[in-house]
Design an enzyme around this catalytic site. Structure first.
Site, mmCIF file in Angstrom:
data_model
loop_
_atom_site.group_PDB
_atom_site.id
_atom_site.type_symbol
_atom_site.label_atom_id
_atom_site.label_comp_id
_atom_site.label_asym_id
_atom_site.label_seq_id
_atom_site.Cartn_x
_atom_site.Cartn_y
_atom_site.Cartn_z
ATOM 1 N N CYS A 119 49.036 53.546 30.900
ATOM 2 C CA CYS A 119 49.955 52.416 31.034
ATOM 3 C C CYS A 119 51.345 52.840 30.593
ATOM 4 O O CYS A 119 51.500 53.637 29.678
ATOM 5 C CB CYS A 119 49.461 51.257 30.170
ATOM 6 S SG CYS A 119 50.415 49.743 30.383
ATOM 7 N N CYS A 123 52.555 49.191 24.437
ATOM 8 C CA CYS A 123 52.410 48.216 23.341
ATOM 9 C C CYS A 123 51.935 48.928 22.064
ATOM 10 O O CYS A 123 51.039 49.771 22.117
ATOM 11 C CB CYS A 123 51.411 47.126 23.714
ATOM 12 S SG CYS A 123 51.901 46.212 25.178
ATOM 13 N N GLY A 169 46.163 49.330 31.838
ATOM 14 C CA GLY A 169 47.328 49.255 32.721
ATOM 15 C C GLY A 169 47.966 47.887 32.773
ATOM 16 O O GLY A 169 47.419 46.896 32.304
ATOM 17 N N GLU A 170 49.186 47.872 33.319
ATOM 18 C CA GLU A 170 49.917 46.614 33.524
ATOM 19 C C GLU A 170 49.780 46.273 35.012
ATOM 20 O O GLU A 170 50.355 46.948 35.869
ATOM 21 C CB GLU A 170 51.396 46.816 33.121
ATOM 22 C CG GLU A 170 52.377 45.817 33.667
ATOM 23 C CD GLU A 170 52.043 44.351 33.385
ATOM 24 O OE1 GLU A 170 51.968 43.970 32.210
ATOM 25 O OE2 GLU A 170 51.853 43.580 34.358
ATOM 26 N N SER A 201 46.715 39.212 34.219
ATOM 27 C CA SER A 201 47.237 39.150 32.861
ATOM 28 C C SER A 201 48.358 40.170 32.725
ATOM 29 O O SER A 201 48.161 41.355 32.967
ATOM 30 C CB SER A 201 46.098 39.483 31.890
ATOM 31 O OG SER A 201 46.612 39.601 30.597
ATOM 32 N N SER A 224 50.801 37.882 28.012
ATOM 33 C CA SER A 224 50.622 38.385 26.648
ATOM 34 C C SER A 224 51.925 38.171 25.900
ATOM 35 O O SER A 224 52.839 38.984 25.985
ATOM 36 C CB SER A 224 50.283 39.879 26.677
ATOM 37 O OG SER A 224 49.083 40.069 27.377
ATOM 38 N N LEU A 225 52.013 37.067 25.208
ATOM 39 C CA LEU A 225 53.263 36.717 24.541
ATOM 40 C C LEU A 225 53.332 37.385 23.153
ATOM 41 O O LEU A 225 54.272 38.089 22.839
ATOM 42 C CB LEU A 225 53.360 35.191 24.424
ATOM 43 C CG LEU A 225 54.721 34.650 24.047
ATOM 44 C CD1 LEU A 225 55.764 34.979 25.090
ATOM 45 C CD2 LEU A 225 54.651 33.148 23.813
ATOM 46 N N HIS A 226 52.353 37.110 22.351
ATOM 47 C CA HIS A 226 52.136 37.752 21.046
ATOM 48 C C HIS A 226 53.176 37.490 19.966
ATOM 49 O O HIS A 226 52.902 37.688 18.798
ATOM 50 C CB HIS A 226 51.955 39.270 21.181
ATOM 51 C CG HIS A 226 50.831 39.665 22.087
ATOM 52 N ND1 HIS A 226 49.693 38.915 22.221
ATOM 53 C CD2 HIS A 226 50.685 40.721 22.932
ATOM 54 C CE1 HIS A 226 48.882 39.492 23.085
ATOM 55 N NE2 HIS A 226 49.453 40.575 23.547
ATOM 56 N N ASN A 300 42.111 43.326 16.185
ATOM 57 C CA ASN A 300 41.028 44.185 15.685
ATOM 58 C C ASN A 300 41.614 45.521 15.244
ATOM 59 O O ASN A 300 42.031 46.297 16.094
ATOM 60 C CB ASN A 300 40.009 44.486 16.794
ATOM 61 C CG ASN A 300 39.204 43.262 17.164
ATOM 62 O OD1 ASN A 300 39.001 42.379 16.351
ATOM 63 N ND2 ASN A 300 38.755 43.221 18.406
HETATM 64 S S1 SF4 Z 1 50.317 46.337 28.857
HETATM 65 FE FE1 SF4 Z 1 48.152 46.262 28.248
HETATM 66 S S2 SF4 Z 1 47.347 48.331 28.669
HETATM 67 FE FE2 SF4 Z 1 49.585 48.443 28.731
HETATM 68 S S3 SF4 Z 1 50.184 49.132 26.693
HETATM 69 FE FE3 SF4 Z 1 50.275 46.874 26.694
HETATM 70 S S4 SF4 Z 1 48.251 46.156 26.031
HETATM 71 FE FE4 SF4 Z 1 48.078 48.326 26.565
#
Ligand code: SF4
Length: 355
Positions: A119, A123, A169-170, A201, A224-226, A300
């Site tokens: 990816c 992140c 992956g994205e 996602s 994925s806001l987080h 986790n």
């Molecule tokens: S987008 Fe998903 S797979 Fe890519 S680095 Fe972020 S969490 Fe990991």
């Protein structure tokens, strides 16, 4: 390398294979019977089978390892034709209910699908990111994950599964191939997995959320806001610099959402980073005006990270605060926690480790 039969919509296959009614039969073989060889396609003439064999491969994936979690989650390590590996996860969402010896509700499953080898997003909390980016998956490799997992679990073609593009992956970074795979899954003569059962996602590529919206595929999105402020979000997801929170929220507001559905916002809760009620308050303000649902995910911890798992008390307090203020919210149960199969925590193992 021969193309895989999984690369084609039924229309395309009808153009390629003559007489054209054979295409529908082949579709039946690969998506209803999960045939992995031409020998199985008993109602096709021998010369056609031979011709197909010379021109097309069927499944471009091979299962090289399976890890079964105590809750029934199965994490698959799959090898592609160029020997690269990806992961896909088989998740049991609801148990089978049996009353008086009869099944009144079948178990429900979701397949978590990868869209890239590695990816680019990087992140901070993600194990996939540590290995960098190798390549996009082909359409056939995306489709093959669902066929392979259904076949391996003896899950009949007409039993429904949900698909979440949340593996390695994205997905929006491989949007053209993803869009075609979505169409192939939807084929009524194939797997017939409707768009409403498919969720893309994304880590929040705002321009591509717009592009996906314009494609009007009918799929759901999960973001994925987080984090609720750009500083922390950039720390967690570096490409937030280019696609900040405001741009993502605007793109979501423009996205064509089924009126009966909600946009899922994933919020990975990390101790002392984003688990306080101040963050909960900001989240409510941010999502105001969006038909949203928040999915709180326990972080986790894995080897080498400095981030920590939040306490159950802070998680519950966070959720209660959101609910009290009218935001739909769930705490994700830790499916697959013992095999690191939670979102963003998929880890590519080397073949050697898997053997
Ligand atoms: S987008 Fe998903 S797979 Fe890519 S680095 Fe972020 S969490 Fe990991």
């Amino acid at each position: 390398m021969k193309p895989s039969l999984y690369s084609y919509t039924l229309d395309e296959l009808t153009q390629l294979i003559k007489p054209s009614f054979r295409a529908k039969q082949i579709y039946g073989w690969i998506y209803h019977n999960f045939a992995m060889s031409y020998d199985e396609m008993s109602n096709l003439p021998k010369d056609l089978r031979l011709q197909l064999e010379q021109t097309y491969d069927i499944n471009p994936l091979k299962i090289i390892n399976k890890e079964i979690s105590s809750d029934g989650t199965i994490k698959y390590l799959l090898e592609l034709r160029d020997k690269k590996t990806i992961e896909a996860v088989w998740l049991k969402m609801k148990d089978e209910i049996v009353e008086d010896g009869k099944v009144t509700q079948e178990a429900r499953y979701t397949i978590c699908v990868s869209t890239q080898v590695g990816c680019k997003v990087g992140c901070a909390f993600c194990l996939t990111a540590k290995g960098g980016f190798t390549r996009d998956l082909y359409v056939s490799e995306i489709v093959a994950q669902v066929v392979t997992l259904k076949k391996d679990n003896d899950h009949k073609h007409n039993r429904m599964v949900n698909i979440v593009y949340m593996g390695m992956g994205e997905p929006l970074d491989n949007l053209d191939n993803l869009a075609k795979a979505i169409e192939i899954f939807k084929e009524s003569d194939g797997l017939a997995i409707g768009a409403k059962r498919q969720t893309v996602s994304t880590s929040g590529l705002s321009n591509k959320i717009d592009r996906l919206g314009r494609m009007d595929l009918g799929v759901h999105i999960a973001i994925s806001l987080h984090a609720v402020d750009d500083e922390l979000r950039t720390e967690l997801i570096p490409m937030n610099k280019a696609h900040n929170i405001a741009s993502i929220i605007e793109a979501v507001k423009r996205f064509p959402i089924d009126t009966r559905k909600r946009v899922m916002f994933e919020y990975l809760v990390i101790k002392d980073k984003n688990d306080d009620l101040g963050s909960a308050k900001k989240l409510i303000k941010l999502l105001h005006g969006i038909k949203a649902k928040v999915n709180l995910i326990y972080f986790n911890p894995y080897e080498g990270t400095t981030y920590e798992r939040p306490s159950q008390d802070s998680m519950v307090a966070f959720a209660d605060y959101l609910i009290k203020h009218g935001l739909l919210c769930t705490i994700r149960d830790s499916k697959g926690i013992d095999i690191s199969a939670a979102c963003g925590q998929l880890k590519e193992k080397t073949i050697k480790e898997a053997q």
